[in-house]
Motif scaffolding. Structure first.
Motif, PDB file in Angstrom:
ATOM      1  N   PHE A   1      36.852  24.281  53.168  1.00 28.84           N
ATOM      2  CA  PHE A   1      37.216  22.861  53.096  1.00 28.84           C
ATOM      3  C   PHE A   1      36.600  22.111  54.267  1.00 28.84           C
ATOM      4  O   PHE A   1      36.004  21.040  54.106  1.00 28.84           O
ATOM      5  CB  PHE A   1      38.745  22.714  53.092  1.00 28.84           C
ATOM      6  N   ASN A   2      36.711  22.677  55.451  1.00 32.25           N
ATOM      7  CA  ASN A   2      36.131  22.068  56.647  1.00 32.25           C
ATOM      8  C   ASN A   2      34.617  21.927  56.512  1.00 32.25           C
ATOM      9  O   ASN A   2      34.052  20.866  56.821  1.00 32.25           O
ATOM     10  CB  ASN A   2      36.492  22.903  57.871  1.00 32.25           C
ATOM     11  N   ALA A   3      33.941  22.969  56.056  1.00 32.38           N
ATOM     12  CA  ALA A   3      32.484  22.929  55.928  1.00 32.38           C
ATOM     13  C   ALA A   3      32.041  21.882  54.906  1.00 32.38           C
ATOM     14  O   ALA A   3      31.059  21.168  55.133  1.00 32.38           O
ATOM     15  CB  ALA A   3      31.953  24.313  55.540  1.00 32.38           C
ATOM     16  N   VAL A   4      32.765  21.769  53.809  1.00 30.09           N
ATOM     17  CA  VAL A   4      32.411  20.790  52.775  1.00 30.09           C
ATOM     18  C   VAL A   4      32.572  19.363  53.307  1.00 30.09           C
ATOM     19  O   VAL A   4      31.707  18.504  53.079  1.00 30.09           O
ATOM     20  CB  VAL A   4      33.256  21.010  51.497  1.00 30.09           C
ATOM     21  N   ILE A   5      33.647  19.098  54.036  1.00 31.64           N
ATOM     22  CA  ILE A   5      33.853  17.762  54.617  1.00 31.64           C
ATOM     23  C   ILE A   5      32.739  17.449  55.614  1.00 31.64           C
ATOM     24  O   ILE A   5      32.173  16.351  55.606  1.00 31.64           O
ATOM     25  CB  ILE A   5      35.235  17.665  55.303  1.00 31.64           C
ATOM     26  N   VAL A   6      32.408  18.400  56.464  1.00 32.86           N
ATOM     27  CA  VAL A   6      31.339  18.187  57.451  1.00 32.86           C
ATOM     28  C   VAL A   6      30.014  17.924  56.740  1.00 32.86           C
ATOM     29  O   VAL A   6      29.267  17.009  57.115  1.00 32.86           O
ATOM     30  CB  VAL A   6      31.234  19.396  58.407  1.00 32.86           C
TER      31      VAL A   6
ATOM     32  N   SER B   1      21.123  15.643  61.924  1.00 27.03           N
ATOM     33  CA  SER B   1      22.055  15.827  60.807  1.00 27.03           C
ATOM     34  C   SER B   1      21.562  16.884  59.828  1.00 27.03           C
ATOM     35  O   SER B   1      22.349  17.664  59.294  1.00 27.03           O
ATOM     36  CB  SER B   1      22.282  14.490  60.088  1.00 27.03           C
ATOM     37  N   ILE B   2      20.253  16.921  59.587  1.00 29.62           N
ATOM     38  CA  ILE B   2      19.692  17.954  58.707  1.00 29.62           C
ATOM     39  C   ILE B   2      19.926  19.338  59.325  1.00 29.62           C
ATOM     40  O   ILE B   2      20.324  20.288  58.636  1.00 29.62           O
ATOM     41  CB  ILE B   2      18.191  17.706  58.449  1.00 29.62           C
ATOM     42  N   TYR B   3      19.687  19.444  60.606  1.00 32.05           N
ATOM     43  CA  TYR B   3      19.891  20.714  61.317  1.00 32.05           C
ATOM     44  C   TYR B   3      21.361  21.137  61.247  1.00 32.05           C
ATOM     45  O   TYR B   3      21.666  22.293  60.948  1.00 32.05           O
ATOM     46  CB  TYR B   3      19.438  20.526  62.771  1.00 32.05           C
ATOM     47  N   MET B   4      22.274  20.197  61.510  1.00 34.19           N
ATOM     48  CA  MET B   4      23.703  20.513  61.439  1.00 34.19           C
ATOM     49  C   MET B   4      24.121  20.861  60.020  1.00 34.19           C
ATOM     50  O   MET B   4      24.974  21.717  59.802  1.00 34.19           O
ATOM     51  CB  MET B   4      24.530  19.350  61.974  1.00 34.19           C
ATOM     52  N   PHE B   5      23.506  20.207  59.021  1.00 28.94           N
ATOM     53  CA  PHE B   5      23.815  20.506  57.626  1.00 28.94           C
ATOM     54  C   PHE B   5      23.473  21.957  57.307  1.00 28.94           C
ATOM     55  O   PHE B   5      24.246  22.644  56.637  1.00 28.94           O
ATOM     56  CB  PHE B   5      23.058  19.555  56.685  1.00 28.94           C
ATOM     57  N   ALA B   6      22.338  22.425  57.801  1.00 32.88           N
ATOM     58  CA  ALA B   6      21.936  23.816  57.546  1.00 32.88           C
ATOM     59  C   ALA B   6      22.968  24.788  58.112  1.00 32.88           C
ATOM     60  O   ALA B   6      23.343  25.767  57.451  1.00 32.88           O
ATOM     61  CB  ALA B   6      20.558  24.087  58.156  1.00 32.88           C
ATOM     62  N   TYR B   7      23.462  24.512  59.304  1.00 36.33           N
ATOM     63  CA  TYR B   7      24.453  25.413  59.897  1.00 36.33           C
ATOM     64  C   TYR B   7      25.834  25.227  59.287  1.00 36.33           C
ATOM     65  O   TYR B   7      26.635  26.168  59.260  1.00 36.33           O
ATOM     66  CB  TYR B   7      24.449  25.301  61.425  1.00 36.33           C
ATOM     67  N   SER B   8      26.135  24.057  58.754  1.00 31.84           N
ATOM     68  CA  SER B   8      27.387  23.887  58.010  1.00 31.84           C
ATOM     69  C   SER B   8      27.327  24.669  56.706  1.00 31.84           C
ATOM     70  O   SER B   8      28.324  25.233  56.260  1.00 31.84           O
ATOM     71  CB  SER B   8      27.638  22.411  57.704  1.00 31.84           C
ATOM     72  N   LEU B   9      26.142  24.711  56.120  1.00 25.14           N
ATOM     73  CA  LEU B   9      25.943  25.517  54.909  1.00 25.14           C
ATOM     74  C   LEU B   9      26.150  26.990  55.226  1.00 25.14           C
ATOM     75  O   LEU B   9      26.782  27.723  54.460  1.00 25.14           O
ATOM     76  CB  LEU B   9      24.550  25.257  54.343  1.00 25.14           C
ATOM     77  N   ARG B  10      25.654  27.420  56.389  1.00 28.30           N
ATOM     78  CA  ARG B  10      25.904  28.798  56.840  1.00 28.30           C
ATOM     79  C   ARG B  10      27.408  29.050  56.948  1.00 28.30           C
ATOM     80  O   ARG B  10      27.917  30.085  56.502  1.00 28.30           O
ATOM     81  CB  ARG B  10      25.237  29.037  58.190  1.00 28.30           C
ATOM     82  N   ASP B  11      28.129  28.097  57.543  1.00 24.34           N
ATOM     83  CA  ASP B  11      29.577  28.239  57.692  1.00 24.34           C
ATOM     84  C   ASP B  11      30.270  28.307  56.340  1.00 24.34           C
ATOM     85  O   ASP B  11      31.224  29.058  56.157  1.00 24.34           O
ATOM     86  CB  ASP B  11      30.143  27.080  58.515  1.00 24.34           C
ATOM     87  N   ALA B  12      29.765  27.525  55.375  1.00 21.42           N
ATOM     88  CA  ALA B  12      30.346  27.555  54.027  1.00 21.42           C
ATOM     89  C   ALA B  12      30.126  28.916  53.374  1.00 21.42           C
ATOM     90  O   ALA B  12      31.021  29.449  52.715  1.00 21.42           O
ATOM     91  CB  ALA B  12      29.752  26.445  53.165  1.00 21.42           C
ATOM     92  N   VAL B  13      28.957  29.492  53.566  1.00 25.25           N
ATOM     93  CA  VAL B  13      28.670  30.825  53.008  1.00 25.25           C
ATOM     94  C   VAL B  13      29.595  31.865  53.629  1.00 25.25           C
ATOM     95  O   VAL B  13      30.134  32.735  52.936  1.00 25.25           O
ATOM     96  CB  VAL B  13      27.180  31.187  53.216  1.00 25.25           C
TER      97      VAL B  13
END
Length: 189
Positions: free
Chosen positions: A101-106, A148-160
């Motif tokens: 949930f946190n990763a999706v919001i981020v 933001s693109i860089y943070m998105f990639a690592y948020s995607l990692r967190d979601a995985v």
């Protein structure tokens, strides 16, 4: 020539490591530029009683770059601020759901930054900084988009990682009370 999947993974990790170091250096360059601009202004005001106008404006540009490149580094290493009191009380799959949930919001907020930054670049067009006619205002939004693109990639990692926790229920290495969101994963990035 035969492609070895394991060798490809090592090469990919090497390139990611190089890119991460370059990204960290960009953040450091923006921070250094911010410090230099501020010190120039202080020295000019106290030694010569003169105001250097462009240092204030350039410091603002440097601050945006420093914040977004620094935030990306914090996202990668898990060093960002967080209130983990609820997450640390959850166990197994429930913890994974909270992390997802946190990763999706981020990721949603970061998508707003990415597309909003693109819109702002289009809106400012060829406008230039007030005290620096050689610096276009669109450069103010470039760090926002790339950070933001860089943070998105690592948020995607967190979601995985969160999906893996939901699937397995295994939170091994996940220590309650740590300031990092994924202590077991940070050293692997």
């Amino acid at each position: 020539m035969e492609f070895n999947g394991e060798a490809g993974g090592v090469i990919l990790k090497k390139w990611i490591h190089i890119f991460n170091r370059f990204y960290d250096l960009l953040g450091l360059a923006f921070l250094s530029g911010l410090i230099i601009c501020c010190w120039l202004q202080v020295i000019a005001r106290f030694m010569n009683n003169v105001t250097i106008v462009w240092t204030d404006e350039l410091a603002g540009y440097m601050m945006v770059g420093c914040c977004f490149f620094g935030a990306g580094t914090a996202m990668r290493t898990g060093g960002h601020l967080g209130a983990y009191f609820l997450r640390d009380r959850l166990k197994g799959r429930t913890c994974g759901v909270m992390l997802l949930f946190n990763a999706v919001i981020v990721m949603a907020v970061l998508l707003i930054f990415i597309f909003g930054g693109r819109e702002e670049i289009a809106l400012v067009g060829n406008n230039v900084a007030t005290s620096m006619p050689w610096l276009g205002q669109k450069w103010l939004y470039i760090p926002l988009i790339f950070g933001s693109i860089y943070m998105f990639a690592y948020s995607l990692r967190d979601a995985v990682i969160a999906v893996r926790i939901i699937r397995t229920g295994d939170i091994t290495g996940f220590q309650a009370g740590c300031s990092s969101p994924f202590p077991s994963e940070v050293s692997k990035c």
